[in-house]
Design an enzyme around this catalytic site. Structure first.
Site, mmCIF file in Angstrom:
data_model
loop_
_atom_site.group_PDB
_atom_site.id
_atom_site.type_symbol
_atom_site.label_atom_id
_atom_site.label_comp_id
_atom_site.label_asym_id
_atom_site.label_seq_id
_atom_site.Cartn_x
_atom_site.Cartn_y
_atom_site.Cartn_z
ATOM 1 N N GLU A 147 39.226 46.762 53.946
ATOM 2 C CA GLU A 147 37.773 46.325 53.434
ATOM 3 C C GLU A 147 36.882 46.008 54.499
ATOM 4 O OE1 GLU A 147 38.020 43.371 50.333
ATOM 5 O OE2 GLU A 147 39.362 44.378 49.251
ATOM 6 N N GLU A 203 44.960 46.980 45.965
ATOM 7 C CA GLU A 203 44.895 45.691 45.713
ATOM 8 C C GLU A 203 44.243 45.893 44.191
ATOM 9 O OE1 GLU A 203 42.981 42.753 48.144
ATOM 10 O OE2 GLU A 203 43.546 43.844 49.859
HETATM 11 C C1 GCO Z 1 40.780 41.775 49.868
HETATM 12 C C2 GCO Z 1 41.521 40.906 50.313
HETATM 13 C C3 GCO Z 1 42.167 39.613 49.622
HETATM 14 C C4 GCO Z 1 41.494 38.662 48.639
HETATM 15 C C5 GCO Z 1 41.588 39.311 47.241
HETATM 16 C C6 GCO Z 1 41.167 38.518 46.450
HETATM 17 O O1 GCO Z 1 41.227 42.490 50.718
HETATM 18 O O2 GCO Z 1 39.844 41.463 49.211
HETATM 19 O O3 GCO Z 1 42.295 41.553 50.844
HETATM 20 O O4 GCO Z 1 42.552 39.352 50.946
HETATM 21 O O5 GCO Z 1 42.631 37.587 48.911
HETATM 22 O O6 GCO Z 1 40.555 40.195 47.317
HETATM 23 O O7 GCO Z 1 39.882 38.148 46.717
#
Ligand code: GCO
Length: 443
Positions: free
Chosen positions: A161, A351
């Site tokens: 990200e 994710e």
């Molecule tokens: C992401 C994040 C996570 C966060 C999750 C929840 O890549 O956004 O990897 O670290 O914890 O998205 O907000």
């Protein structure tokens, strides 16, 4: 139960800073998140990542948990600050931690998917992502990991990200390093994509048998109304979140609107950077949680960005505990939007998950909200896969409750409950459901 192909990969995801702890063990250096946490007011509960889930000491137990739940794939991140010293040399103690973790995963039949950068930039690099040299340091670090751990890593993502590092870190300022300057955030975004490209080149100069990719969090932004100003605002939000990162991957120039927002800083992008950023990719990881709603900008900051985001009414029933809308259809819409615009390689959902802060009662956690969220999203995903979209696997965010960045430990994303006093792990109802789904006969 939704039905998936038998080849579909099931896993869970974590990130180093959010779970490891072991804050200064084995020569680990501070990252910009350590520095950020030490600044009063930055983290909601005043916490930090020095102990977190103590995964640094408990990784064997955590890997055993994954195996017990039937998860055969694990996405985690390597802490740059643990494996490279201040002079840029390999740190044997830090590398040894990951070697042990990878050995344990191998023993349990779990395939690793490592991310090289999940936001924990070494604090000693001058200027951080605003300095072009950082992209070259990233490539040197990448080469070290390829040499030292590459034989144990079949699949590697460069960045997680990069939008968050660039824009939450340098425009909104709610993430480390907490800068608030629109043109700088775009420069950071460029350097991140340059780091990605240099990193892929560096890795491939050492090994050619690793699947390499990047993990993005694309935006699905709907306008608050049909008014042309709101439609234009939603478009700007998607350009910032999607085009700024996807265009460089496919050797396309940034949208003119973004270059304009950079002002004179745009001159720091060299023509030769384009070919470096556009390295062939073996996969792309997409993270999806929710959608956004945008309207025409009102204040000066929003005008610089070109949009204003409207948070959902907090009284709506269809929100997770962090206040994000539950919108499973968005998973389908965002993937199709991207495929219509860019020639994506095979996709993994790297994710997806929900904040559900249900406490432990009598040694059990009935996280009904998360269960509902996962059921809706996995039904949606099954339809997408059945319709022929090339999506090869799913990693739930997250294995454990953990350090949720600016929210500290106040938001729980784990399918496994963590008692931060005792470090006791307890699988929640959602974990048991996922376990059943994975073991369910598939096509
Ligand atoms: C992401 C994040 C996570 C966060 C999750 C929840 O890549 O956004 O990897 O670290 O914890 O998205 O907000």
């Amino acid at each position: 139960m939704p039905i998936f192909p038998s080849s579909f990969e099931w896993g869970c995801a974590t990130a180093a800073f959010q779970i490891e702890g072991g804050g200064s063990e084995g020569g680990k250096l501070p990252s910009i998140w350590d520095t950020f946490c030490a600044q009063p007011g930055r983290i909601k509960d005043g916490s930090n990542g020095l102990i977190a889930c103590d995964h640094f000491h408990r990784f064997r137990e955590d890997v055993a948990l994954m195996a017990d739940l039937g998860l055969r794939h694990y996405r985690f991140s390597i802490a740059w600050t643990r494996v490279v010293d201040e002079q840029g040399r390999p740190n044997p103690a830090g590398l040894d931690f990951y070697r042990q973790l990878l050995g344990e995963l191998h023993k349990r039949g779990i395939t690793p998917n490592a991310t090289l950068f999940h936001w924990d930039l070494p604090a000693h690099l001058p200027g951080g992502w605003l300095n072009r040299d950082t992209a070259h340091h990233f490539a040197e670090y990448t080469q070290i990991v390829a040499r030292e751990l590459g034989d144990l890593l079949p699949r590697v993502a460069t960045l997680n990200e990069p939008w968050c590092s660039a824009f939450l870190g340098h425009d909104i300022g709610v993430f480390a390093p907490g800068v608030q300057d629109r043109p700088s955030s775009l420069l950071a975004a460029h350097h991140l994509m340059l780091a990605h490209g240099l990193g892929v080149q560096a890795w491939r100069s050492v090994r050619r048998d690793t699947q390499l990719g990047i993990v993005l969090n694309p935006e699905l932004c709907d306008p608050a109304s049909d008014a042309p100003v709101d439609v234009a605002a939603a478009h700007m939000a998607e350009l910032e979140r999607n085009d700024v990162f996807l265009n460089p991957l496919f050797n396309r120039e940034w949208p003119a609107e973004m270059l304009k927002q950079m002002g004179p800083l745009a001159e720091q992008r060299l023509t030769s950077d384009a070919a470096i950023c556009a390295q062939p990719l073996d996969f792309i990881g997409l993270n999806y949680y929710t959608r956004s709603i945008a309207q025409a900008p009102l204040d000066a900051d929003e005008k610089r960005r070109g949009y204003r985001l409207v948070p959902p009414d907090p009284h709506r029933p269809d929100l997770t505990h962090i206040g994000w809308e539950i919108y499973p259809k968005g998973l389908d819409r965002v993937v199709r939007n991207l495929l219509a615009q860019w020639p994506l390689p095979p996709i993994w959902i790297t994710e997806n998950g929900a904040a559900d802060n249900t406490p432990l009662v009598d040694a059990a956690c009935n996280d009904a909200l998360r269960l509902h969220y996962l059921q809706l999203h996995l039904a949606q995903l099954a339809d997408m896969v059945t319709s022929g979209l090339d999506i090869r696997g799913y990693y739930v965010w997250s294995l454990l409750d953990n350090f949720e960045w600016a929210h500290g430990y106040s938001q729980r994303f784990g399918i496994v409950h963590v008692d931060y006093q005792t470090q006791q792990r307890t699988p929640k109802a959602s974990a048991r459901w996922l376990q059943q789904l994975i073991s369910f006969p598939q096509t």
